[in-house]
Design a protein around this motif. Structure first.
Motif, PDB file in Angstrom:
ATOM      1  N   PHE A  17       0.834  -1.214   0.000  1.00  0.00           N
ATOM      2  CA  PHE A  17       0.000   0.000   0.000  1.00  0.00           C
ATOM      3  C   PHE A  17       0.861   1.255   0.000  1.00  0.00           C
ATOM      4  O   PHE A  17       0.598   2.202  -0.757  1.00  0.00           O
ATOM      5  N   LEU A  18       1.879   1.300   0.849  1.00  0.00           N
ATOM      6  CA  LEU A  18       2.712   2.497   0.947  1.00  0.00           C
ATOM      7  C   LEU A  18       3.501   2.736  -0.341  1.00  0.00           C
ATOM      8  O   LEU A  18       3.636   3.881  -0.790  1.00  0.00           O
ATOM      9  N   LEU A  19       4.013   1.690  -0.937  1.00  0.00           N
ATOM     10  CA  LEU A  19       4.747   1.839  -2.199  1.00  0.00           C
ATOM     11  C   LEU A  19       3.843   2.413  -3.290  1.00  0.00           C
ATOM     12  O   LEU A  19       4.233   3.341  -4.011  1.00  0.00           O
ATOM     13  N   LEU A  20       2.642   1.856  -3.429  1.00  0.00           N
ATOM     14  CA  LEU A  20       1.713   2.352  -4.445  1.00  0.00           C
ATOM     15  C   LEU A  20       1.303   3.790  -4.162  1.00  0.00           C
ATOM     16  O   LEU A  20       1.308   4.647  -5.059  1.00  0.00           O
ATOM     17  N   THR A  21       0.962   4.077  -2.898  1.00  0.00           N
ATOM     18  CA  THR A  21       0.458   5.403  -2.544  1.00  0.00           C
ATOM     19  C   THR A  21       1.508   6.480  -2.770  1.00  0.00           C
ATOM     20  O   THR A  21       1.224   7.533  -3.367  1.00  0.00           O
ATOM     21  N   PHE A  22       2.728   6.230  -2.318  1.00  0.00           N
ATOM     22  CA  PHE A  22       3.770   7.252  -2.468  1.00  0.00           C
ATOM     23  C   PHE A  22       4.242   7.363  -3.913  1.00  0.00           C
ATOM     24  O   PHE A  22       4.577   8.465  -4.366  1.00  0.00           O
ATOM     25  N   LEU A  23       4.252   6.273  -4.642  1.00  0.00           N
ATOM     26  CA  LEU A  23       4.638   6.329  -6.053  1.00  0.00           C
ATOM     27  C   LEU A  23       3.694   7.243  -6.829  1.00  0.00           C
ATOM     28  O   LEU A  23       4.140   8.170  -7.538  1.00  0.00           O
ATOM     29  N   PHE A  24       2.403   7.010  -6.687  1.00  0.00           N
ATOM     30  CA  PHE A  24       1.433   7.806  -7.442  1.00  0.00           C
ATOM     31  C   PHE A  24       1.279   9.213  -6.858  1.00  0.00           C
ATOM     32  O   PHE A  24       1.173  10.193  -7.598  1.00  0.00           O
ATOM     33  N   SER A  25       1.276   9.319  -5.516  1.00  0.00           N
ATOM     34  CA  SER A  25       1.083  10.627  -4.883  1.00  0.00           C
ATOM     35  C   SER A  25       2.222  11.575  -5.200  1.00  0.00           C
ATOM     36  O   SER A  25       2.000  12.742  -5.570  1.00  0.00           O
ATOM     37  N   TRP A  26       3.442  11.111  -5.048  1.00  0.00           N
ATOM     38  CA  TRP A  26       4.573  12.001  -5.270  1.00  0.00           C
ATOM     39  C   TRP A  26       4.764  12.316  -6.751  1.00  0.00           C
ATOM     40  O   TRP A  26       5.324  13.353  -7.097  1.00  0.00           O
ATOM     41  N   SER A  27       4.253  11.444  -7.628  1.00  0.00           N
ATOM     42  CA  SER A  27       4.247  11.781  -9.058  1.00  0.00           C
ATOM     43  C   SER A  27       3.304  12.957  -9.314  1.00  0.00           C
ATOM     44  O   SER A  27       3.629  13.891 -10.063  1.00  0.00           O
ATOM     45  N   ILE A  28       2.135  12.913  -8.668  1.00  0.00           N
ATOM     46  CA  ILE A  28       1.182  14.022  -8.787  1.00  0.00           C
ATOM     47  C   ILE A  28       1.763  15.280  -8.160  1.00  0.00           C
ATOM     48  O   ILE A  28       1.650  16.385  -8.716  1.00  0.00           O
ATOM     49  N   GLU A  29       2.386  15.143  -6.999  1.00  0.00           N
ATOM     50  CA  GLU A  29       2.965  16.307  -6.327  1.00  0.00           C
ATOM     51  C   GLU A  29       4.079  16.928  -7.171  1.00  0.00           C
ATOM     52  O   GLU A  29       4.247  18.156  -7.167  1.00  0.00           O
ATOM     53  N   TYR A  30       4.835  16.119  -7.887  1.00  0.00           N
ATOM     54  CA  TYR A  30       5.878  16.648  -8.765  1.00  0.00           C
ATOM     55  C   TYR A  30       5.267  17.555  -9.829  1.00  0.00           C
ATOM     56  O   TYR A  30       5.772  18.656 -10.097  1.00  0.00           O
ATOM     57  N   VAL A  31       4.151  17.099 -10.415  1.00  0.00           N
ATOM     58  CA  VAL A  31       3.462  17.915 -11.420  1.00  0.00           C
ATOM     59  C   VAL A  31       2.934  19.198 -10.784  1.00  0.00           C
ATOM     60  O   VAL A  31       3.021  20.283 -11.374  1.00  0.00           O
ATOM     61  N   MET A  32       2.420  19.091  -9.566  1.00  0.00           N
ATOM     62  CA  MET A  32       1.909  20.271  -8.867  1.00  0.00           C
ATOM     63  C   MET A  32       3.027  21.257  -8.559  1.00  0.00           C
ATOM     64  O   MET A  32       2.851  22.474  -8.694  1.00  0.00           O
ATOM     65  N   ILE A  33       4.175  20.744  -8.147  1.00  0.00           N
ATOM     66  CA  ILE A  33       5.322  21.605  -7.837  1.00  0.00           C
ATOM     67  C   ILE A  33       5.778  22.352  -9.084  1.00  0.00           C
ATOM     68  O   ILE A  33       6.148  23.533  -9.029  1.00  0.00           O
ATOM     69  N   ARG A  34       5.721  21.675 -10.217  1.00  0.00           N
ATOM     70  CA  ARG A  34       6.130  22.306 -11.473  1.00  0.00           C
ATOM     71  C   ARG A  34       5.071  23.283 -12.006  1.00  0.00           C
ATOM     72  O   ARG A  34       5.366  24.097 -12.884  1.00  0.00           O
ATOM     73  N   GLY A  35       3.861  23.189 -11.440  1.00  0.00           N
ATOM     74  CA  GLY A  35       2.768  24.030 -11.912  1.00  0.00           C
ATOM     75  C   GLY A  35       2.267  24.976 -10.844  1.00  0.00           C
ATOM     76  O   GLY A  35       3.036  25.702 -10.218  1.00  0.00           O
ATOM     77  N   ALA A  36       0.945  24.921 -10.601  1.00  0.00           N
ATOM     78  CA  ALA A  36       0.288  25.878  -9.704  1.00  0.00           C
ATOM     79  C   ALA A  36       0.233  25.412  -8.252  1.00  0.00           C
ATOM     80  O   ALA A  36      -0.370  26.092  -7.420  1.00  0.00           O
TER      81      ALA A  36
END
Length: 272
Positions: A17-36
Motif C-alpha cells: 500500500f505504501l509503495l503504491l500510494t507514495f509512487l502515485f502521490s509524489w508523481s502528482i505532487e511533482y506535477v503540482m510543484i512544477r505548476g500551480a
C-alpha cells in the motif's frame, strides 16, 4: 492465487500500500510543484483521493474490503468529529486576539456572514468528500492493517507517514503557510501527527471511515476558511495562526496527549 494473496502478512500488505500510494502521490505532487501547486484544485482533489484509491485496490486484492471501515458510526462520534476542529479554530481565534497577534474583525455584512455559514455547512460537507479519499487509505486501510500487524503506536506511525506525504508540497511548492518553509514543516508535522491521534481514536471508537472524513473536512474548512473571516491578521500570523501555526500545533498536541493518557486504554485493542 486469491487465497495466497489473502494470506499474505499484514506487514507485507502495508508495504505494498505504501509503495503504491507514495509512487502515485509524489508523481502528482511533482506535477503540482512544477505548476500551480495546491492552487490547482483538480490535481489537489486527485492527490487527496490517491491514498483512497490505493487502499480500495489493496483491500480488493487482499480480499479485505471490510478493513476500509465503510460503517455509519454513531451520532456522538460525528459530533466530536465536527466539534473538535470547530472548537480548535475558535480557540485559535481567541488566542490570536488575546496575544495581540491579531484583532477581531467585527464588521458585519451579509456577504461575510453568508461566506462563513457556507464554509461551516456546505463547505465542510464538500471538504469531507475530498478528505474521504485520504481517510479510506490512511484511517481505513492502513490503520486497520497496523492493528492486524500488532504494531504499537499505530496512530503515531500513521501520523508520521501522513506528514511525510505532505512534505514535498511544503518544502518545494506553495503549501507552506509562512515565509520559513522549514518552520512550517516542523509545526505542520506536530499538528498532523497529533491530529492523526485524534482522528485515529475517532475512527476506532466509531468503526467508521466517514467519521474520520468529517473530522478531516471540518479541520480543513474551520482552520483554513471559517475562523479567518473574523480575524484581522497581525504581522506574525503566519507563525501563530493557521494550520501550520504554533497555536494549532499546541492545541492538537495537548489534545492528543490527553487522548493517549485517558482514552486509549478503554479501547479493546490498545494502540499505545
Amino acid at each position: 492465487m486469491n487465497n495466497r494473496l489473502r494470506a499474505l502478512p499484514a506487514k507485507f500488505q502495508i508495504l505494498i500500500f505504501l509503495l503504491l500510494t507514495f509512487l502515485f502521490s509524489w508523481s502528482i505532487e511533482y506535477v503540482m510543484i512544477r505548476g500551480a501547486g495546491v492552487n490547482d484544485m483538480g490535481l489537489t482533489f486527485l492527490l487527496m483521493w490517491t491514498p483512497g484509491i490505493c487502499g480500495i485496490l489493496c483491500a480488493a486484492l487482499f480480499k479485505d474490503i471490510g478493513s476500509l471501515g465503510f460503517k455509519w458510526g454513531n451520532l456522538k462520534s460525528y459530533a466530536l468529529a465536527y466539534g473538535i476542529p470547530a472548537a480548535t479554530a475558535m480557540l485559535i481565534l481567541g488566542l490570536l486576539i488575546a496575544t495581540k497577534e491579531g484583532s477581531f474583525n467585527g464588521e458585519v455584512s451579509s456577504t461575510k456572514v453568508t461566506r462563513w455559514f457556507i464554509a461551516i455547512t456546505v463547505g465542510v460537507l464538500i471538504g469531507s468528500v475530498s478528505a474521504l479519499g485520504e481517510e479510506i487509505g490512511w484511517r481505513g486501510f492502513l490503520q486497520t492493517k497496523f492493528q492486524q500487524a500488532g504494531i504499537r503506536g499505530r496512530y503515531l506511525w500513521l501520523g508520521i507517514i501522513w506528514a511525510i506525504w505532505h512534505w514535498p508540497l511544503i518544502l518545494f511548492s506553495n503549501y507552506a503557510t509562512s515565509s520559513l518553509p522549514a518552520l512550517s514543516l516542523l509545526l505542520f508535522t506536530i499538528c498532523i501527527v497529533s491530529f492523526a491521534v485524534i482522528i485515529g481514536w475517532l475512527k476506532d471508537i466509531s468503526g467508521s471511515v466517514f467519521v474520520a472524513a468529517l473530522a478531516h473536512g471540518a479541520h480543513n474548512l474551520w482552520i483554513q476558511f471559517a475562523y479567518p473571516v473574523f480575524l484581522i491578521k497581525g504581522p506574525r500570523d503566519e507563525f501563530f495562526g493557521g494550520e501550520s501555526g504554533l497555536f494549532n500545533a499546541a492545541i492538537y498536541l495537548l489534545l492528543a496527549i490527553y487522548i493517549y493518557r485517558k482514552k486509549l486504554r478503554q479501547l479493546p485493542t490498545n494502540p499505545v
